[in-house]
Scaffold this active site. Structure first.
Site, short mmCIF file in Angstrom:
data_model
loop_
_atom_site.label_atom_id
_atom_site.label_comp_id
_atom_site.label_asym_id
_atom_site.label_seq_id
_atom_site.Cartn_x
_atom_site.Cartn_y
_atom_site.Cartn_z
N SER A 15 -5.14 -0.92 -6.68
CA SER A 15 -3.66 -0.98 -6.66
C SER A 15 -3.00 0.34 -7.09
O SER A 15 -1.82 0.37 -7.38
CB SER A 15 -3.12 -2.12 -7.53
OG SER A 15 -3.55 -3.36 -7.04
N GLY A 16 -3.79 1.41 -7.14
CA GLY A 16 -3.19 2.73 -7.39
C GLY A 16 -3.61 3.41 -8.66
O GLY A 16 -3.46 4.63 -8.80
N TYR A 44 2.52 -8.67 5.00
CA TYR A 44 2.98 -7.41 4.44
C TYR A 44 4.44 -7.14 4.82
O TYR A 44 4.74 -6.58 5.87
CB TYR A 44 2.10 -6.25 4.90
CG TYR A 44 0.64 -6.38 4.56
CD1 TYR A 44 0.21 -7.19 3.51
CD2 TYR A 44 -0.32 -5.70 5.29
CE1 TYR A 44 -1.13 -7.32 3.20
CE2 TYR A 44 -1.67 -5.81 4.98
CZ TYR A 44 -2.08 -6.63 3.95
OH TYR A 44 -3.41 -6.75 3.64
N GLY A 70 -8.23 -1.94 -1.01
CA GLY A 70 -7.78 -1.60 -2.35
C GLY A 70 -8.77 -0.81 -3.17
O GLY A 70 -9.01 -1.14 -4.34
N ASP A 84 -5.71 -1.65 9.63
CA ASP A 84 -5.64 -3.05 9.21
C ASP A 84 -4.24 -3.38 8.75
O ASP A 84 -3.59 -2.61 8.02
CB ASP A 84 -6.62 -3.30 8.05
CG ASP A 84 -6.50 -4.72 7.54
OD1 ASP A 84 -6.95 -5.65 8.25
OD2 ASP A 84 -5.93 -4.93 6.45
N LEU A 121 -6.40 4.21 -9.79
CA LEU A 121 -7.46 5.19 -9.58
C LEU A 121 -6.99 6.37 -8.72
O LEU A 121 -7.80 7.22 -8.34
CB LEU A 121 -8.68 4.54 -8.93
CG LEU A 121 -9.58 3.70 -9.85
CD1 LEU A 121 -10.63 2.97 -9.05
CD2 LEU A 121 -10.23 4.59 -10.91
N ALA A 122 -5.71 6.39 -8.42
CA ALA A 122 -5.18 7.49 -7.60
C ALA A 122 -3.92 8.07 -8.23
O ALA A 122 -3.02 8.54 -7.54
CB ALA A 122 -4.89 6.99 -6.19
N LYS A 149 -4.17 -10.42 10.35
CA LYS A 149 -4.59 -11.60 9.60
C LYS A 149 -3.80 -12.83 10.02
O LYS A 149 -2.72 -12.72 10.59
CB LYS A 149 -4.42 -11.34 8.10
CG LYS A 149 -5.18 -10.08 7.65
CD LYS A 149 -5.01 -9.80 6.18
CE LYS A 149 -5.74 -8.53 5.79
NZ LYS A 149 -5.03 -7.32 6.25
#
Length: 336
Positions: A238-239, A51, A234, A46, A241-242, A77
């Site tokens: 946005s990060g 972007y 996501g 995707d 959780l990582a 998109k």
């Protein structure tokens, strides 16, 4: 057509980070990351003109244009047309200001009319180096980019992009279309229309371990009722959780940091990765067709693939529920 019949697997690859989101990424790192996704067997990609003002599409196309076109599924998109001229002023992206300041310098036209939709698709095909898109999402007609004017933008899309994409689907030019947004309200409004219905939607950041209660109230029951599938964007919020520090594209506030700490304590207790918990939670809802984490390093792709296959014990999900770290209405894996 149902997204579940189109998508080749439950793990895809989101390319927003390849547009130099937050920071500049070397071209060689971007290419290696896409190659790693391919080598790991990921076949759904995707992207979007937004972007990095076309940068993510260019980088993705450098790899995918050399692969057999029928061997993967590609979505992009509409809503942004990338112009040849360079931007001379700081773009206004609403709440997302500065998101792609390290992207291409091209000026971006924000427009959801019929003409702009066709121009957007033509530009995407050129940058990607391919002859067709499988799925097209109508991008960002929501409050986070337009404030109180979002209804006006929605109406522009309803009479423009929606009708063009419905026609292209009916003609067999694309397989499916829907909305790609960070808010639930535009999707709810679309599903309530009498006009041709979308095939699915890409919901970014709104069905994660940290933020899912609102989507469960109205949107997801409505989607299930109509047989419309969701792609979860996501999934790592946005990060944060990582292992990152961003939530909702900005520095995570203290309450989010505390919640992540509690989640990490629980995953450590059960000997699992927080990525496994995040991805498998997002896919547990019956409406979820796929999840598309982004990455900028090849090693992250291997982590995502392993996380999806990781054996998460039922006791973890039970503890998650008992600890109040998930909505009582959220479906959990294994029926926990």
């Amino acid at each position: 057509m149902s997204l579940q019949t189109i998508l080749p697997g439950r793990l895809g690859f989101g390319t927003a980070p390849l547009g130099n989101m937050f920071r500049a990424i070397p071209d060689e790192d971007a290419r290696a990351t896409v190659e790693a996704a391919w080598d790991q067997g990921i076949r759904y990609y995707d992207t979007a003109p937004f972007y990095g003002a076309g940068l993510a599409e260019e980088r993705l196309g450098q790899v995918l244009s050399g692969k057999p076109r029928d061997s993967y599924v590609l979505s992009s998109k509409v809503g942004r047309v990338i112009l040849d001229e360079h931007e001379t002023e700081t773009p206004d992206f609403g709440e997302k200001g500065g998101l792609f300041e390290h992207g291409n310098p091209n000026k971006v036209l924000h427009e959801w009319t019929a003409d702009a939709t066709e121009r957007s698709i033509e530009g995407s095909l050129r940058r990607l180096g391919v002859d067709r898109l499988d799925i097209v999402w109508v991008h960002d007609i929501a409050q986070d980019f337009h404030g109180d004017a979002w209804i006006q933008k929605f109406e522009e899309a309803r009479t423009g992009a929606f009708r063009v994409l419905s026609r292209l689907r009916d003609e067999g030019v694309i397989k499916a279309w829907g909305l790609g947004v960070n808010k639930t309200e535009p999707i709810e409004l679309t599903l309530a229309l009498d006009e041709p219905q979308p095939d699915g939607f890409l919901l970014a950041g709104r069905y994660t371990l940290l933020d899912h209660a609102h989507a469960l109230q109205r949107l997801l029951p409505l989607a299930q009722e109509q047989g419309v599938n969701m792609v979860v964007g996501g999934p790592y919020s946005s990060g944060v959780l990582a292992g990152g520090t961003n939530f909702e594209y900005q520095q995570a506030p203290p309450e989010i940091v505390e919640r992540v700490r509690k989640l990490t304590e629980l995953t450590d207790k059960h000997g699992i990765s927080i990525k496994a918990a995040a991805l498998q939670f997002s896919l547990a809802h019956p409406a979820s067709a796929a999840v598309i984490p982004g990455a900028t390093r090849p090693s992250r792709i291997a982590e995502d693939t392993a996380a999806l296959a990781e054996n998460v014990p039922t006791a973890f999900w039970s503890d998650l529920r008992a600890g109040g770290l998930v909505s009582p209405a959220a479906p959990l894996p294994q029926g926990a």
